[in-house]
Design a protein around this motif. Sequence first.
Motif, PDB file in Angstrom:
ATOM      1  N   ASN A  16       0.830  -1.203   0.000  1.00  0.00           N
ATOM      2  CA  ASN A  16       0.000   0.000   0.000  1.00  0.00           C
ATOM      3  C   ASN A  16       0.864   1.251   0.000  1.00  0.00           C
ATOM      4  OD1 ASN A  16       0.777   0.616   2.654  1.00  0.00           O
ATOM      5  ND2 ASN A  16      -1.135  -0.060   3.571  1.00  0.00           N
ATOM      6  N   ARG A 108       0.691  -0.111  -4.829  1.00  0.00           N
ATOM      7  CA  ARG A 108       0.122   1.241  -4.853  1.00  0.00           C
ATOM      8  C   ARG A 108       1.187   2.200  -4.329  1.00  0.00           C
ATOM      9  NH1 ARG A 108      -6.027  -0.528  -2.929  1.00  0.00           N
ATOM     10  NH2 ARG A 108      -5.885  -2.577  -3.916  1.00  0.00           N
ATOM     11  N   SER A 111      -0.764   8.033  -3.153  1.00  0.00           N
ATOM     12  CA  SER A 111      -2.198   8.341  -3.269  1.00  0.00           C
ATOM     13  C   SER A 111      -2.514   9.465  -4.253  1.00  0.00           C
ATOM     14  CB  SER A 111      -2.758   8.718  -1.891  1.00  0.00           C
ATOM     15  OG  SER A 111      -2.109   9.886  -1.403  1.00  0.00           O
ATOM     16  N   ASP A 124      -6.645   7.513   0.236  1.00  0.00           N
ATOM     17  CA  ASP A 124      -6.641   7.035  -1.140  1.00  0.00           C
ATOM     18  C   ASP A 124      -6.631   8.145  -2.183  1.00  0.00           C
ATOM     19  OD1 ASP A 124      -6.865   4.217  -0.463  1.00  0.00           O
ATOM     20  OD2 ASP A 124      -8.878   4.711   0.233  1.00  0.00           O
ATOM     21  N   GLY A 165      -4.442   2.995  -7.544  1.00  0.00           N
ATOM     22  CA  GLY A 165      -3.879   4.227  -7.021  1.00  0.00           C
ATOM     23  C   GLY A 165      -4.020   4.396  -5.537  1.00  0.00           C
ATOM     24  N   PRO A 168      -3.817   5.307 -10.920  1.00  0.00           N
ATOM     25  CA  PRO A 168      -2.607   4.667 -11.449  1.00  0.00           C
ATOM     26  C   PRO A 168      -2.065   5.296 -12.721  1.00  0.00           C
ATOM     27  CG  PRO A 168      -4.535   3.284 -11.797  1.00  0.00           C
ATOM     28  CD  PRO A 168      -4.963   4.383 -10.880  1.00  0.00           C
TER      29      PRO A 168
END
Length: 380
Positions: A16, A108, A111, A124, A165, A168
């Motif tokens: 993450n 990921r 963010s 996020d 994302g 992304p």
Amino acid sequence: MDNFYCAAPWRGLHINIRGDVKTCCAGNPNMLGNLNEKNIEQVLNGPELSEIRSVLRQGQPHAYCQGCVDREKRGAESERTWHNKINEFFDTTQAGLEYEYPTLLDIRWNSTCNLSCNYCSPMDSSKWAVLKGIPISSNTRKYYSDVCDFISEHNQHIQEVALIGGEPLLLPENERLLDVIPLDCKITVITNLNNPLESNRIFQKLAKRNNVGWSISFDNIGHRFEYVRYGADWNLQVHNLDLIQELFKNHGHSGGIHAVYNMYNATRLVEFKQFAQERSLRIVWQSLAGPKPLDPRVYGREVARVAAAEIQRLFDLGHRDLEEHRFFSSTLDHYLAKKHNNPNMLGELKKFVAQIETVYHPDQQGKFAELWPEINNLLL
């Protein structure tokens, strides 16, 4: 659950935006380690993950697996189904306690996102972090090269990569990632799709590949889309859908819509479904993770009545997708039950709408009442 098995703890890799490592998105309750403190091989062969593998070898789910257990109880497809399909011949009972190699990647990097969608969070979306005054770092993480080197070392095993994302298509780190993974592996992109694709370098790299699946994240159309996906432009969305569907026709790409069921579409399922049908796009539905006032399932009889009626109208359209029908059949059963949670939640929704329209997106003041009069009437 008997004979519970999953390949992810041996062959999955999820990282993450904080550098926390899991072997899948759904892993719960705790992360296995952080790449700011340990290198990737130390985490993947650490004692926490070895203990998880030990339990799975006995055919039982670990507490780490609770997310998949819960989804399967609701009749939804789980994360482990995805991993097991990719690792079709993997046998948990014959596997050791060490990590093998990654076949499915979900990394990921940060963010960074161009939208502040109403049900998203600062974790996020960098846009939400800015709106809420939360410090964020969009810089390339120090472990970036090490992770790419690890992937490159094992790239002959990689079968699928999920690009998620933030957004992304706005993460420059994905450029090198696309260079180190095999050309024939499948890439699944979960994207809001709402930035100019013709000038996007990541999109250009993806367009040159033949095995790309697009999960396009939205769940309303027109002005309602722009209200929920704040900062997005509906005309750009339609234009970009044209570009993606051209890749479907001529370059072997595939995909559809990745939608979240929530208060903003609970009474608008039919119009959204009709839009998707006109474009021959399948919708994959998922439940809302939060915030609570946007979950139609937690309300009393007033919301249950209008939401159930809309599901019935959706069913009346025919041409049912099996997964969609299973998802909404379960939801309809909930609405038709005699008991409903939190009958006073309408007050919470009213507060939520007011906060969105006065604090965070003030140019949208009064728009909820205009766009969802059937829900707004319940708030009066």
